[in-house]
Design a protein around this motif. Structure first.
Motif, PDB file in Angstrom:
ATOM      1  N   GLY A  71       0.238  17.426   6.079  1.00 14.67           N
ATOM      2  CA  GLY A  71       0.378  18.187   4.844  1.00 14.67           C
ATOM      3  C   GLY A  71      -0.091  17.394   3.641  1.00 14.67           C
ATOM      4  N   THR A  72      -0.809  18.054   2.726  1.00 14.27           N
ATOM      5  CA  THR A  72      -1.273  17.436   1.489  1.00 14.27           C
ATOM      6  C   THR A  72      -0.740  18.232   0.310  1.00 14.27           C
ATOM      7  N   SER A  73      -0.047  17.563  -0.593  1.00 12.68           N
ATOM      8  CA  SER A  73       0.567  18.240  -1.728  1.00 12.68           C
ATOM      9  C   SER A  73      -0.478  18.842  -2.657  1.00 12.68           C
ATOM     10  N   SER A  99      -0.148  13.740  -2.541  1.00 15.12           N
ATOM     11  CA  SER A  99       0.577  12.927  -1.565  1.00 15.12           C
ATOM     12  C   SER A  99       0.568  13.623  -0.209  1.00 15.12           C
ATOM     13  N   THR A 100       0.720  12.840   0.856  1.00 16.99           N
ATOM     14  CA  THR A 100       0.624  13.392   2.195  1.00 16.99           C
ATOM     15  C   THR A 100       1.918  13.195   2.978  1.00 16.99           C
ATOM     16  N   ILE A 101       2.126  14.082   3.955  1.00 12.52           N
ATOM     17  CA  ILE A 101       3.285  14.019   4.837  1.00 12.52           C
ATOM     18  C   ILE A 101       2.824  14.480   6.215  1.00 12.52           C
ATOM     19  N   ASP A 128       0.841  -1.188   0.000  1.00 15.00           N
ATOM     20  CA  ASP A 128       0.000   0.000   0.000  1.00 15.00           C
ATOM     21  C   ASP A 128       0.881   1.244   0.000  1.00 15.00           C
ATOM     22  N   PRO A 129       0.736   2.151  -0.987  1.00  9.42           N
ATOM     23  CA  PRO A 129       1.564   3.354  -1.011  1.00  9.42           C
ATOM     24  C   PRO A 129       1.246   4.323   0.120  1.00  9.42           C
ATOM     25  N   VAL A 130       0.094   4.135   0.771  1.00  9.83           N
ATOM     26  CA  VAL A 130      -0.248   4.962   1.929  1.00  9.83           C
ATOM     27  C   VAL A 130      -0.195   4.075   3.157  1.00  9.83           C
TER      28      VAL A 130
END
Length: 268
Positions: A185-187, A192-194, A52-54
């Protein structure tokens, strides 16, 4: 990306009525419309599993060595680590570091700071940097490089500014139902998220909760270095003295030579 072949079903072995055209309907678990396929045009169905990428509520785009990063689609190509230096999960603070030191320690004071001259009561390296022309940490004094390898480094002021410009941050009290507070954070570029957990900082012998402060690789003046974060919002902070213990979020820069430096061979 790991791929595991679970099973393969040869549809030719399945008997379908000869007097009617057969279709296969796949119902989606995400609520989207079902997919319908003409069985006569399908030779086989393969089930497989991918990572899963997330994970844990944040995006994982890849890894360098043992450390994962997220690609936020930033113009510079900079990739940000998915967790802080000194941990391997986005939920933990990791270690505190004095600016220009590469190892954590039990207390953070001028007296035990690596580049403090007690006799002259002055710092001994990176002292020529100014706000307009900051000194940049050398690789030997960059905690991210020293601990994670040459590909990784501490982010510069410019890289932090780029992050804030291209990522929308919001303060969260309970990230992904883990009980951890911080900043998600959401790009704006690719979604993508951080996540940055609330880290506080360490001065003397204790950390301060309820704040998030992260070092940059930039000095500010002879006594201070630039950091980012605050209580309730993201902003540049120029009040952090170098001996203070702050957390670090490493980056992978696609253009390592973009960081200016004003230090000479003696670190002045």
């Amino acid at each position: 990306m790991k791929k595991f072949l679970l099973s393969t079903v040869a549809l030719s072995a399945v008997s379908f009525g000869v007097s009617a055209r057969s279709y296969m309907v796949v119902n989606r678990s995400d609520g989207a419309d079902s997919d319908t396929f003409n069985v006569s045009k399908i030779s086989e169905v393969t089930f497989f599993e991918v990572e899963d990428p997330v994970q844990g509520g944040v995006t994982i785009s890849g890894s360098v060595g043992a450390y994962t990063y997220v690609d936020l689609g930033l113009p510079s190509g900079t990739k940000w680590a998915t967790y802080n230096l000194g941990t391997n999960t986005p939920l933990e603070k990791g270690d505190y570091y004095a600016w220009g030191e590469t190892k954590p320690k039990g207390s953070y004071t001028n007296a035990n700071y690596k580049y403090w001259d007690a006799d002259n009561k002055a710092y001994t390296k990176y002292v020529s940097g100014t706000e307009a022309n900051p000194a940049i940490l050398e690789a030997a004094d960059d905690a991210a490089t020293a601990n994670w390898g040459a590909t990784w480094c501490m982010p510069t002021d410019e890289q932090w500014e780029e992050l804030i410009k291209n990522v929308t941050f919001k303060q969260v009290a309970d990230f992904n139902e883990t009980g951890v507070s911080g900043y998600l954070g959401t790009s704006k570029q690719n979604g993508s998220t951080i996540f940055f957990p609330g880290t506080g900082y360490s001065a003397g012998n204790k950390g301060t909760e309820g704040y998030a402060y992260y070092w940059t690789a930039n000095s500010y003046d002879k006594a201070k270095a630039t950091a980012y974060g605050n209580a309730g919002y993201w902003a540049k902070n120029t009040a952090c003295t170098r001996y203070m213990g702050l957390c670090i979020r490493p980056v992978v820069s696609s253009a390592k030579n973009w960081k200016p430096t004003v230090t000479d061979s003696k670190g002045i």
